[in-house]
Design an enzyme around this catalytic site. Structure first.
Site, PDB file in Angstrom:
ATOM      1  N   CYS A 102      53.701  68.112   5.895  1.00 12.70           N
ATOM      2  CA  CYS A 102      53.510  67.190   4.768  1.00 12.70           C
ATOM      3  C   CYS A 102      52.974  67.964   3.553  1.00 12.70           C
ATOM      4  O   CYS A 102      52.098  68.821   3.702  1.00 12.70           O
ATOM      5  CB  CYS A 102      52.522  66.096   5.169  1.00 12.70           C
ATOM      6  SG  CYS A 102      52.018  65.079   3.765  1.00 12.70           S
ATOM      7  N   HIS A 130      42.970  68.585  17.262  1.00 14.02           N
ATOM      8  CA  HIS A 130      44.084  68.042  16.475  1.00 14.02           C
ATOM      9  C   HIS A 130      44.835  69.211  15.848  1.00 14.02           C
ATOM     10  O   HIS A 130      44.220  70.190  15.432  1.00 14.02           O
ATOM     11  CB  HIS A 130      43.533  67.098  15.398  1.00 14.02           C
ATOM     12  CG  HIS A 130      44.587  66.286  14.710  1.00 14.02           C
ATOM     13  ND1 HIS A 130      45.352  66.801  13.685  1.00 14.02           N
ATOM     14  CD2 HIS A 130      45.021  65.023  14.894  1.00 14.02           C
ATOM     15  CE1 HIS A 130      46.205  65.874  13.268  1.00 14.02           C
ATOM     16  NE2 HIS A 130      46.024  64.777  13.993  1.00 14.02           N
ATOM     17  N   GLU A 132      46.263  69.584  12.961  1.00 11.22           N
ATOM     18  CA  GLU A 132      46.065  69.873  11.523  1.00 11.22           C
ATOM     19  C   GLU A 132      44.925  70.872  11.289  1.00 11.22           C
ATOM     20  O   GLU A 132      45.124  71.873  10.590  1.00 11.22           O
ATOM     21  CB  GLU A 132      45.851  68.575  10.736  1.00 11.22           C
ATOM     22  CG  GLU A 132      45.816  68.820   9.227  1.00 11.22           C
ATOM     23  CD  GLU A 132      45.604  67.546   8.421  1.00 11.22           C
ATOM     24  OE1 GLU A 132      46.076  66.472   8.830  1.00 11.22           O
ATOM     25  OE2 GLU A 132      44.951  67.632   7.366  1.00 11.22           O
ATOM     26  N   CYS A 197      44.164  62.119   2.280  1.00 17.46           N
ATOM     27  CA  CYS A 197      45.358  61.854   1.471  1.00 17.46           C
ATOM     28  C   CYS A 197      45.344  60.426   0.931  1.00 17.46           C
ATOM     29  O   CYS A 197      44.659  59.549   1.463  1.00 17.46           O
ATOM     30  CB  CYS A 197      46.628  62.126   2.278  1.00 17.46           C
ATOM     31  SG  CYS A 197      46.927  60.927   3.569  1.00 17.46           S
TER      32      CYS A 197
HETATM   33 FE1  SF4 Z   1      50.834  63.394   4.783  1.00 14.55          FE
HETATM   34 FE2  SF4 Z   1      48.781  61.696   4.680  1.00 14.55          FE
HETATM   35 FE3  SF4 Z   1      51.092  60.945   5.718  1.00 14.55          FE
HETATM   36 FE4  SF4 Z   1      49.566  62.712   7.023  1.00 14.55          FE
HETATM   37  S1  SF4 Z   1      49.066  60.556   6.590  1.00 14.55           S
HETATM   38  S2  SF4 Z   1      51.796  62.812   6.736  1.00 14.55           S
HETATM   39  S3  SF4 Z   1      48.721  63.855   5.277  1.00 14.55           S
HETATM   40  S4  SF4 Z   1      50.729  61.510   3.557  1.00 14.55           S
END
Ligand code: SF4
Length: 286
Positions: A102, A130, A132, A197
């Site tokens: 993303c 996780h 990320e 986000c």
């Molecule tokens: Fe991207 Fe936020 Fe969606 Fe995760 S939740 S894919 S960081 S926009």
């Protein structure tokens, strides 16, 4: 039941783009071996559908080790991002790389890399295990300190004058603000970069606000999904209303609804619309 459909809910731009990239890859390479390195997005139904489209799942929490299972063909990096070490290893194995990270996660990678290059120690608020955090921390191994709970902040022992704090994109807005505050209390010189986000923030704020007018909130999403679990958490903690995570309508327990008039429904950023629609229809029919 009176059903309040909470908006915004469901797919975010990062999930839409990741699914599109994966499906385009399958279409462009018919008959070839294509693997996703972990769940493309954290929803079991999406992953099942991708597997039906010929994209196999390498189900390994450790991305570097997962790569050992891929001898050839195409590997898709998931929306959560991967560390540079994973990219390098995949390239060295001669794999065709498709990066579905993303764009919001890419921003955090770039931020952490830049801070580390400028001599900062980075405190990173995130969830252990996780993918990320694993990817972001890999941008500057040894310079990024993962903290999940307040006790982790208390245990930090950073000697550097240059300190920054940032976070995973899908955490609770309120928990993260408290964690950042705690870091700044301990190290007042800390520069703060809140990287939650927009999609996560909007869904949480809407869920908490709507929950005040509901007796109960149902969140549609998978157990693996960080942002879905955080929606349950913020409704319980901020709106003080019961909230439950369900993968499909079949998971709803009638005892949750006893004596309740109004139910709010929301869904995580990786939950397909049809699953949420089925939950709404089920509740409206009660
Ligand atoms: Fe991207 Fe936020 Fe969606 Fe995760 S939740 S894919 S960081 S926009």
């Amino acid at each position: 039941m009176d059903v309040l459909k909470i908006t915004p809910r469901g797919y975010c731009h990062g999930v839409v783009e990741a699914i599109r990239a994966a499906k385009q890859t399958a279409k462009a390479h018919p008959g070839e071996k294509i693997r996703m390195l972990g769940y493309l997005v954290h929803n079991t139904h999406v992953t099942d559908e991708l597997q039906q489209n010929g994209i196999d799942l390498v189900d390994s929490d450790n991305r570097l080790e997962g790569l050992d299972q891929i001898e050839s063909g195409t590997v898709i990096f998931t929306a959560h991002g991967v560390s540079p070490a994973v990219k390098d290893k995949a390239a060295a194995r001669g794999l065709n790389l498709v990066d579905a990270t993303c764009s919001d996660v890419v921003v955090t990678h770039d931020l952490v890399k830049d801070l580390a290059e400028r001599g900062y120690d980075v405190v990173y608020v995130g969830r252990r295990g996780h993918p990320e955090p694993e990817g972001v921390i890999g941008e500057a191994p040894g310079k990024v300190h993962l903290v999940q709970d307040p006790e982790d902040v208390d245990a930090l022992d950073i000697k550097n004058e240059k300190i920054a704090v940032t976070c995973q994109t899908t955490l609770s807005i309120w928990d993260t603000a408290a964690m950042i505050k705690r870091v700044r209390e301990k190290y007042p010189q800390t520069e703060a970069y809140n990287e939650i986000c927009r999609a996560t923030q909007d869904r949480q704020e809407a869920a908490v606000e709507a929950a005040k007018e509901c007796d109960i909130v149902i969140v549609v999403g998978s157990e693996r999904s960080s942002n879905s679990k955080r929606l349950v958490q913020v409704v319980r903690e901020l709106a003080h209303k019961p909230a439950y995570l369900v993968d499909t309508a079949k998971d709803i327990k009638l005892e949750w609804l006893q004596g309740k008039q109004r139910v709010g429904v929301t869904s995580g950023a990786s939950t397909p619309t049809q699953l949420t629609r089925q939950v709404i229809e089920y509740l409206e029919a009660l």
